[in-house]
Design an enzyme around this catalytic site. Structure first.
Site, short mmCIF file in Angstrom:
data_model
loop_
_atom_site.label_atom_id
_atom_site.label_comp_id
_atom_site.label_asym_id
_atom_site.label_seq_id
_atom_site.Cartn_x
_atom_site.Cartn_y
_atom_site.Cartn_z
NE ARG A 1 -8.86 -36.87 -4.26
CZ ARG A 1 -8.25 -36.45 -3.14
NH1 ARG A 1 -7.44 -37.25 -2.49
NH2 ARG A 1 -8.52 -35.26 -2.63
CB CYS B 1 -7.39 -42.84 0.03
SG CYS B 1 -6.87 -42.87 1.76
CD GLN C 1 -8.87 -40.93 -2.19
OE1 GLN C 1 -8.09 -40.04 -1.91
NE2 GLN C 1 -8.67 -41.76 -3.21
CG HIS D 1 -10.97 -37.99 1.87
ND1 HIS D 1 -11.05 -36.79 1.18
CD2 HIS D 1 -9.71 -38.46 1.66
CE1 HIS D 1 -9.88 -36.56 0.60
NE2 HIS D 1 -9.06 -37.55 0.87
CG ASP E 1 -7.30 -44.40 5.33
OD1 ASP E 1 -6.21 -44.05 4.86
OD2 ASP E 1 -8.08 -43.62 5.93
N1 NVA Z 1 -7.87 -41.35 7.14
C1 NVA Z 1 -6.76 -40.58 6.62
C2 NVA Z 1 -6.96 -40.28 5.18
C3 NVA Z 1 -5.80 -39.56 4.52
C4 NVA Z 1 -6.07 -39.18 3.10
C5 NVA Z 1 -6.60 -39.30 7.43
O1 NVA Z 1 -7.62 -38.69 7.76
O2 NVA Z 1 -5.48 -38.93 7.74
N1 CP Z 2 -5.69 -39.20 -0.32
C1 CP Z 2 -5.45 -37.93 0.02
O1 CP Z 2 -6.35 -37.16 0.30
O2 CP Z 2 -4.14 -37.56 0.00
P1 CP Z 2 -3.52 -36.22 0.57
O3 CP Z 2 -3.65 -36.28 2.08
O4 CP Z 2 -2.09 -36.24 0.14
O5 CP Z 2 -4.26 -35.05 0.03
#
Ligand code: NVA
Ligand code: CP
Length: 314
Positions: free
Chosen positions: A291, A263, A132, A129, A223
């Site tokens: 972001r 995040c 982020q 990600h 997270d």
């Molecule tokens: N690790 C989480 C991050 C969400 C922004 C996911 O992949 O769902």
């Molecule tokens: N942190 C993040 O990416 O949030 P969303 O899943 O809401 O986009």
């Protein structure tokens, strides 16, 4: 053609260039100066997973840069009915100027980028990600934590952890990762990051003890224990992560002025306590806002690189 698929593809200098652009554009935006760096450009935004922040920040970001965003949910596209990804890429990238994708496997993102005529941005995959982390680093700078920080990541060895590994090993700071046994980071990503650490001098440690990770650190982060796509594993994960909650007791081992990053979305009572979350809400929501600013830096940087390449070719 430069894409933004993982921080592994960027040098420290390039990451800092994008951050500097984000800071400059953020200052302008705060003064209500909307400079049309990406005038008339269209950003295709393909989502195969849910999103609040990524969608709103990219859509608002491209608009404030003078362009427009197209929200493309895979379930409403022919992609969701079986049109090959490579065909989708070859069509969409002839019509828009940049594409952001949120999907499952990193290989799908790579395939899209391979066939794309325009820069592709990772809006989250199972592996990374990176946008982020650009926002997280901008937040660290704003809260005075960018000088030789010690960062502790407590929780699942997931896309966020992998991205922290890349940021730390590219920029050369200390990262301590504490995960339960069986939920460690991907071994090949760790190997790649450790090669970067050799060059940058980043100190990276892995363990199973949240207290050891957090002791004396400047930044604590975590997270969700159940990432998108892992909903069926919730019960077993909640058991496995017992003892990994970031609460006031754990934060007590960090430096007294340590910040807490998340995040979002955050699940209180699981990876973070309500008390700790609310205590650090100012930083967490600044991080969420960043972001918007960080991604503008990424988009303007990618566009500038593409223009350089076009100039060299012509
Ligand atoms: N690790 C989480 C991050 C969400 C922004 C996911 O992949 O769902
Ligand atoms: N942190 C993040 O990416 O949030 P969303 O899943 O809401 O986009």
């Amino acid at each position: 053609m430069r894409h933004f698929l993982t921080l592994a593809d960027f040098t420290k200098e390039e990451i800092l260039e994008m951050i500097a652009l984000a800071q400059k554009i953020k200052t302008q935006t705060k003064q209500r100066k909307f400079v049309p760096y990406l005038e008339k450009q269209a950003l295709g935004m393909i989502f195969e997973k849910s999103s609040t922040r990524t969608r709103v920040s990219f859509e608002t970001g491209i608009y404030q840069l003078g362009g427009t965003g197209l929200f493309l949910s895979s379930s409403d596209m022919q992609l969701g009915r079986g049109e090959p990804l490579k065909d989708t890429s070859r069509v969409i990238s002839r019509m828009v100027d940049m594409v952001m994708i949120r999907t499952f496997e990193q290989s799908k993102l790579e395939e899209f980028a391979k066939y794309s005529k325009v820069p592709v941005i990772n809006g989250l995959t199972d592996s990374y990600h990176p946008v982020q982390l650009m926002a997280d680093y901008l937040t660290m700078i704003e809260f005075g934590k960018e000088k030789n920080p010690v960062v502790a990541y407590v929780g699942d060895g997931n896309n966020m952890t992998h991205s922290w590994l890349m940021l730390a090993t590219k920029l050369g700071f200390e990262l301590r990762v504490a995960t339960p046994k069986g939920y460690e980071c991907d071994a090949s990503i760790v190997a790649e990051a450790m090669a970067f650490a050799k060059k940058s001098g980043a100190k990276i440690t892995f363990g199973n003890d949240p207290v050891e990770a957090v002791k004396g650190c400047d930044v604590v982060t975590t997270d969700t224990w159940v990432s998108m796509g892992q909903e069926d594993e919730k019960e077993i994960r909640v058991k496995a992560f017992d003892g990994y909650i970031v609460d006031e007791k754990l934060m007590g081992y960090a430096k007294s002025d340590a910040i807490f990053l998340h995040c979002l979305p955050a699940y209180r009572g699981y990876e973070v306590s309500e008390e700790t979350f609310e205590k650090h809400a100012e930083v967490i929501f600044a991080e969420a806002e960043n972001r918007l600013h960080a991604q503008k830096g990424v988009m303007v940087w990618l566009d500038a690189k593409r223009n350089e390449e076009l100039r060299v070719k012509s």
